[in-house]
Design an enzyme around this catalytic site. Structure first.
Site, PDB file in Angstrom:
ATOM      1  N   TRP A 297       0.796  -1.545   0.105  1.00 28.80           N
ATOM      2  CA  TRP A 297      -0.094  -0.062   0.001  1.00 28.80           C
ATOM      3  C   TRP A 297       1.255   1.169   0.067  1.00 28.80           C
ATOM      4  O   TRP A 297       0.171   2.485  -1.033  1.00 28.80           O
ATOM      5  CB  TRP A 297      -0.716  -0.398   1.392  1.00 28.80           C
ATOM      6  CG  TRP A 297      -2.477  -1.169   0.360  1.00 28.80           C
ATOM      7  CD1 TRP A 297      -1.941  -2.460   2.002  1.00 28.80           C
ATOM      8  CD2 TRP A 297      -2.814  -1.277  -0.050  1.00 28.80           C
ATOM      9  NE1 TRP A 297      -3.389  -3.302   1.478  1.00 28.80           N
ATOM     10  CE2 TRP A 297      -3.656  -2.403  -0.202  1.00 28.80           C
ATOM     11  CE3 TRP A 297      -3.450  -1.074  -0.900  1.00 28.80           C
ATOM     12  CZ2 TRP A 297      -4.580  -3.260  -0.214  1.00 28.80           C
ATOM     13  CZ3 TRP A 297      -4.190  -1.949  -1.724  1.00 28.80           C
ATOM     14  CH2 TRP A 297      -4.672  -3.174  -1.183  1.00 28.80           C
TER      15      TRP A 297
ATOM     16  N   ASP B 243      -2.071   6.676   6.060  1.00 34.77           N
ATOM     17  CA  ASP B 243      -3.557   5.539   5.672  1.00 34.77           C
ATOM     18  C   ASP B 243      -3.447   4.661   6.709  1.00 34.77           C
ATOM     19  O   ASP B 243      -2.887   3.959   7.072  1.00 34.77           O
ATOM     20  CB  ASP B 243      -2.789   4.340   4.727  1.00 34.77           C
ATOM     21  CG  ASP B 243      -3.410   3.766   4.137  1.00 34.77           C
ATOM     22  OD1 ASP B 243      -4.702   3.766   4.690  1.00 34.77           O
ATOM     23  OD2 ASP B 243      -3.248   3.024   3.081  1.00 34.77           O
TER      24      ASP B 243
ATOM     25  N   LYS C 250     -12.767  -1.937   6.457  1.00 36.54           N
ATOM     26  CA  LYS C 250     -11.851  -3.207   7.617  1.00 36.54           C
ATOM     27  C   LYS C 250     -12.201  -2.692   8.614  1.00 36.54           C
ATOM     28  O   LYS C 250     -12.728  -4.114   9.559  1.00 36.54           O
ATOM     29  CB  LYS C 250     -10.408  -2.502   7.774  1.00 36.54           C
ATOM     30  CG  LYS C 250      -9.604  -2.728   6.884  1.00 36.54           C
ATOM     31  CD  LYS C 250      -9.771  -3.403   5.350  1.00 36.54           C
ATOM     32  CE  LYS C 250      -8.739  -3.673   3.648  1.00 36.54           C
ATOM     33  NZ  LYS C 250      -7.959  -2.886   3.869  1.00 36.54           N
TER      34      LYS C 250
HETATM   35  C1  LIG Z   1      -7.405  -2.517   2.449  1.00 37.95           C
HETATM   36  C2  LIG Z   1      -6.200  -1.072   2.192  1.00 37.95           C
HETATM   37  C3  LIG Z   1      -5.596  -0.275   1.077  1.00 37.95           C
HETATM   38  C4  LIG Z   1      -6.976   0.080  -0.193  1.00 37.95           C
HETATM   39  O1  LIG Z   1      -8.268   0.055  -0.477  1.00 37.95           O
HETATM   40  P1  LIG Z   1      -9.186  -0.078  -1.483  1.00 37.95           P
HETATM   41  O2  LIG Z   1      -9.793   0.810  -0.294  1.00 37.95           O
HETATM   42  O3  LIG Z   1      -9.534  -1.513  -1.705  1.00 37.95           O
HETATM   43  O4  LIG Z   1      -8.638   1.473  -2.279  1.00 37.95           O
HETATM   44  C5  LIG Z   1      -5.152   0.733   1.412  1.00 37.95           C
HETATM   45  N1  LIG Z   1      -4.077   0.606   2.662  1.00 37.95           N
HETATM   46  C6  LIG Z   1      -4.459  -0.309   3.511  1.00 37.95           C
HETATM   47  C7  LIG Z   1      -3.268  -0.055   4.455  1.00 37.95           C
HETATM   48  C8  LIG Z   1      -5.328  -1.076   3.249  1.00 37.95           C
HETATM   49  O5  LIG Z   1      -5.919  -2.028   4.540  1.00 37.95           O
END
Ligand SMILES: *Cc1c(COP(=O)(O)O)cnc(C)c1O
Length: 362
Positions: free
Chosen positions: A102, A172, A196
């Site tokens: 990511w 993030d 999540k």
């Molecule tokens: C799941 C995840 C993403 C991707 O998220 P999307 O909503 O599918 O774009 C990005 N960063 C982290 C840390 C994630 O766990």
């Protein structure tokens, strides 16, 4: 069929009381005579829902007044572009720490709009640790500094934050938001996909310090401009109304559970059960260095790929599902977000104990 213990990394398990409430209200939400999915987003009824969702999130995360809360779409992946488009306002330079897939995607996107300096990386060891940060490598006039605070795929997390001085720290927080107490004041911007720890996919939360809004690059598309969404109360266009309603229910559930500090204690206990087992097992092995272990995503392996596959298959038959690791790393991963009850983790550990006895080496 019985409900299973779902260890999916995302979209992931939701609290059962939330699903039951949504089911009961599905065709008649809040006595409106219609489903929340059928309401105008401009109606008073929906306005009450989004207002309540924001109020609850502010309460749960103790979000100060000088931060805007935005309900957006496009997932965390859209934020990989939206952050640089909006924050590259002066030097057009940014520092990033590369702690996995990511982070890499965020880096690749930011490079399209400015100069990216990767100050540290843990790629040399398949991202199984959080690298030490050397302040002398930080860019003094950077427009922002980006970290992935919990690495969903590799199971690492930051246990302390870099000191970036006046440079806004951006994170993030997709896989650890609301799982432990974070001091929002330490960040310029926090973003998280909902699927999540918050609710159904389709909603993305952005928490941004107000002084960082309104300086977007000229090329920024309207829909990717934080200012547009902030000025319109996240209603510049039709927001993901059902997902926002579900998030509101999850926030309410979390508040009823005692809030983030309380769930953090449960999360520490849940992760502790798994890590203790892994540390004492002669068959299973955790893949992350102990000091950087995630509370949300616990990756582990067996001595052979054959055993990994056997474990995943037999666990599934026992009602413990979605334990396969990310397709890029293999092995196993147990994602134990807020809605995973401690009983689910205990059931997993019992199953691992049994598997170990049945598959003894020598
Ligand atoms: C799941 C995840 C993403 C991707 O998220 P999307 O909503 O599918 O774009 C990005 N960063 C982290 C840390 C994630 O766990």
């Amino acid at each position: 069929m019985e409900r299973v213990y779902n260890f999916s990394a995302g979209p992931s398990a939701l609290p059962l009381p939330v699903l039951e409430k949504a089911r009961n209200e599905l065709i008649n939400t809040n006595n409106s005579g219609m489903s929340v999915m059928e309401m105008s987003h401009r109606s008073k009824m929906f306005l009450d829902i989004i207002t309540e969702a924001e109020k609850l999130l502010r309460e749960l995360m103790n979000i100060p007044e000088n931060y805007e809360v935005l309900f957006l779409q496009g997932g965390a992946s859209t934020q990989f572009a939206m952050v640089p488009l909006n924050l590259f306002s002066k030097s057009k330079k940014a520092d990033f720490v590369n702690t996995g897939l990511w982070s890499k995607k965020a880096i690749a996107e930011a490079k399209k709009y400015g100069i990216v300096n990767v100050v540290a990386s843990s790629e040399d060891k398949v991202f199984n640790y959080i690298p030490e940060l050397d302040k002398s490598k930080f860019t003094e006039d950077a427009d922002f500094f980006h970290i992935t605070i919990n690495n969903t795929i590799y199971g690492t997390r930051y246990t302390s934050l870099p000191d970036t001085g006046d440079v806004p720290l951006v994170t993030d927080m997709s896989s650890s938001i609301l799982s432990q107490v974070y001091d929002v004041n330490r960040f310029g911007l926090i973003y998280a996909g909902a699927q999540k720890n918050i609710g159904p996919a389709g909603l993305t939360i952005v928490i941004i310090r107000k002084d960082l809004i309104g300086k977007a690059m000229d090329i920024t598309p309207t829909m990717l401009n934080y200012q547009v969404h902030a000025e319109n109360g996240s209603m510049y266009n039709t927001p993901p109304t059902f997902a926002i309603y579900m998030a509101m229910l999850v926030f309410q559930w979390l508040k009823d559970m005692g809030g983030v500090a309380e769930i953090e204690k449960v999360n520490i206990e849940k992760a502790g059960l798994l890590y203790d087992f892994l540390d004492n097992s002669r068959l299973f092995r955790g893949t992350v260095v102990p000091k950087d272990r995630s509370l949300m995503n616990v990756p582990f392996i067996l001595p052979s790929e054959e055993l990994n596959q056997k474990f995943i298959k037999e666990a599934k038959e026992a009602g413990l599902v979605n334990l396969a690791g990310h397709r890029s790393v293999g092995g196993m991963r147990a994602s134990i977000y807020n809605p995973m009850p401690i009983e689910g983790v205990k059931a997993l550990v019992r199953f691992m104990e049994k598997f170990e006895l049945e598959n003894k080496i020598n």
